[in-house]
Design a protein around this motif. Structure first.
Motif, PDB file in Angstrom:
ATOM      1  N   THR A   1      50.317   3.709  40.747  1.00 13.40           N
ATOM      2  CA  THR A   1      50.882   2.436  41.183  1.00 13.40           C
ATOM      3  C   THR A   1      52.204   2.679  41.898  1.00 13.40           C
ATOM      4  O   THR A   1      52.939   3.619  41.557  1.00 13.40           O
ATOM      5  N   ASN A   2      52.492   1.835  42.864  1.00  9.26           N
ATOM      6  CA  ASN A   2      53.774   1.903  43.564  1.00  9.26           C
ATOM      7  C   ASN A   2      54.844   1.058  42.894  1.00  9.26           C
ATOM      8  O   ASN A   2      56.029   1.174  43.236  1.00  9.26           O
ATOM      9  N   ASP A   3      54.440   0.189  41.962  1.00  9.49           N
ATOM     10  CA  ASP A   3      55.416  -0.615  41.237  1.00  9.49           C
ATOM     11  C   ASP A   3      56.264   0.283  40.341  1.00  9.49           C
ATOM     12  O   ASP A   3      55.792   1.306  39.840  1.00  9.49           O
TER      13      ASP A   3
ATOM     14  N   ARG B   1      45.184  -3.365  36.742  1.00  7.68           N
ATOM     15  CA  ARG B   1      46.527  -2.810  36.618  1.00  7.68           C
ATOM     16  C   ARG B   1      46.443  -1.571  35.732  1.00  7.68           C
ATOM     17  O   ARG B   1      45.564  -1.449  34.889  1.00  7.68           O
ATOM     18  N   PHE B   2      47.371  -0.666  35.891  1.00 10.52           N
ATOM     19  CA  PHE B   2      47.267   0.623  35.213  1.00 10.52           C
ATOM     20  C   PHE B   2      47.432   0.499  33.694  1.00 10.52           C
ATOM     21  O   PHE B   2      48.086  -0.411  33.197  1.00 10.52           O
TER      22      PHE B   2
ATOM     23  N   SER C   1      57.741   5.012  39.751  1.00  8.49           N
ATOM     24  CA  SER C   1      56.359   4.632  40.003  1.00  8.49           C
ATOM     25  C   SER C   1      55.452   5.789  39.629  1.00  8.49           C
ATOM     26  O   SER C   1      55.907   6.931  39.500  1.00  8.49           O
TER      27      SER C   1
ATOM     28  N   LYS D   1      45.087   4.479  36.774  1.00  2.00           N
ATOM     29  CA  LYS D   1      45.314   4.487  38.216  1.00  2.00           C
ATOM     30  C   LYS D   1      46.801   4.724  38.484  1.00  2.00           C
ATOM     31  O   LYS D   1      47.641   4.592  37.594  1.00  2.00           O
TER      32      LYS D   1
END
Length: 326
Positions: free
Chosen positions: A256-258, A235-236, A283, A254
């Motif tokens: 993320t689309n969340d 996770r980022f 995001s 990274k």
């Protein structure tokens, strides 16, 4: 053979048995991880407490444990300081890193994990130490105090980190991966703490921002940035923050689309004024974000704090008062 001699011999045997991969150095340490706010409290106090004692003293800043796991953990287990024999446990997989609010289940969330690595021989040589065959939240877990019972532990499963696909006993391997070492009530950490491990330079800066001067001196050369064999890093998180003339350049591990809520707090120490920039439900489409500073706040002597969904992700004081010794 006395207890310490037995532990040293056992450690040597373990190192010989696991001579490749990160398991080859796991046998040097016992592992404890928690969120950064809890680690700050531990390092500044010099003590690691049992769950019961930490709650009693009001020292647990971020309770990142799974509510269901805690509910099924016997009261006696909560009276111990707990260490894993290895990192990358199933519990860590579910807890580690920033999760969007709708992905957090049963309070299992450790946004900024930090590892404390303790001396294997020092801890296990203590007469009061004991250890489990596996997950102590399981009703059938065996707890041993006789040091020679280390030979009963299944380290081929405790250290197992390959895929469970196709294996005949996946639940037993998962159980063994959670094998623990237990110390009653509390531990003075500075006679057995070997390393403090963070995922990035940004998280190292954040940790140092909150440590006392005395704590920083105790930890000289012990705070390291390292991920292999310790963190899933799936996770980022914030890797680096750079201050240029009028902006911050923030590098993430990274995209993320969340969606998350970001709060950026800028403090100018020349004027002692602050402001907060709030960005809601966005995001990360890119690994790099540029944050422009308001003109009246542009200075060398400033700090930046970043919170993600209300959780501390980064803080550092740049400028003449922001240097650190490590």
């Amino acid at each position: 053979m006395n207890r310490e001699a037995f532990v040293k011999a056992f450690q040597k045997q373990l190192a010989s048995q696991f001579s490749v991969g990160y398991q080859s150095w796991w046998s040097e340490f016992l592992f404890h991880y928690s969120d950064i706010l809890n680690i700050i409290s531990i390092l500044n106090s010099g003590k690691l407490y049992s769950r019961t004692k930490a709650l009693e003293l009001g020292l647990m800043q971020n309770d990142n444990a799974d509510d269901d796991v805690i509910e099924h953990t016997g009261i006696s287990a909560k009276e111990y300081v707990r260490f894993y024999f290895g990192a990358l446990t199933p519990t860590q997989y579910h807890n580690e890193g920033f999760k969007s609010k709708n992905n957090i289940q049963r309070n299992a969330h450790c946004p900024v994990p930090i590892f404390l690595l303790f001396d294997f021989v020092n801890i296990l040589s203590r007469e009061e130490s004991c250890f489990s065959s596996g997950n102590i939240a399981s009703s059938g877990a065996d707890i041993y105090s006789n040091i020679e019972d280390l030979d009963k532990l299944e380290f081929e499963y405790i250290y197992h980190r390959e895929s469970l696909y196709g294996v005949s006993n996946p639940s037993h391997i998962t159980y063994c991966r959670h094998s623990e070492v237990l110390i009653p009530t509390e531990l003075n950490i500075y006679d057995c703490l070997e390393y403090v491990i963070v995922r990035s330079e940004a998280e190292k800066q954040t940790l140092l921002h909150y440590l006392t001067v005395d704590t920083k001196h105790k930890l000289e050369q012990k705070i390291r940035v390292y991920t292999n064999g310790l963190f899933y890093a799936d996770r980022f998180y914030i890797e680096n923050v750079e201050l240029t003339d009028d902006r911050f350049i923030i590098s993430f591990s990274k995209s993320t689309n969340d969606k998350f809520d970001f709060d950026f707090k800028i403090t100018n120490y020349d004027t002692n004024l602050s402001y907060i920039k709030e960005v809601s439900q966005v995001s990360l489409e890119s690994k790099t974000v540029t944050f422009k500073i308001k003109p009246e706040f542009v200075a060398e002597n400033i700090s930046l704090q970043i919170k993600i969904d209300g959780h501390l992700a980064y803080e550092h004081h740049f400028g003449r008062d922001g240097t650190y010794i490590l």
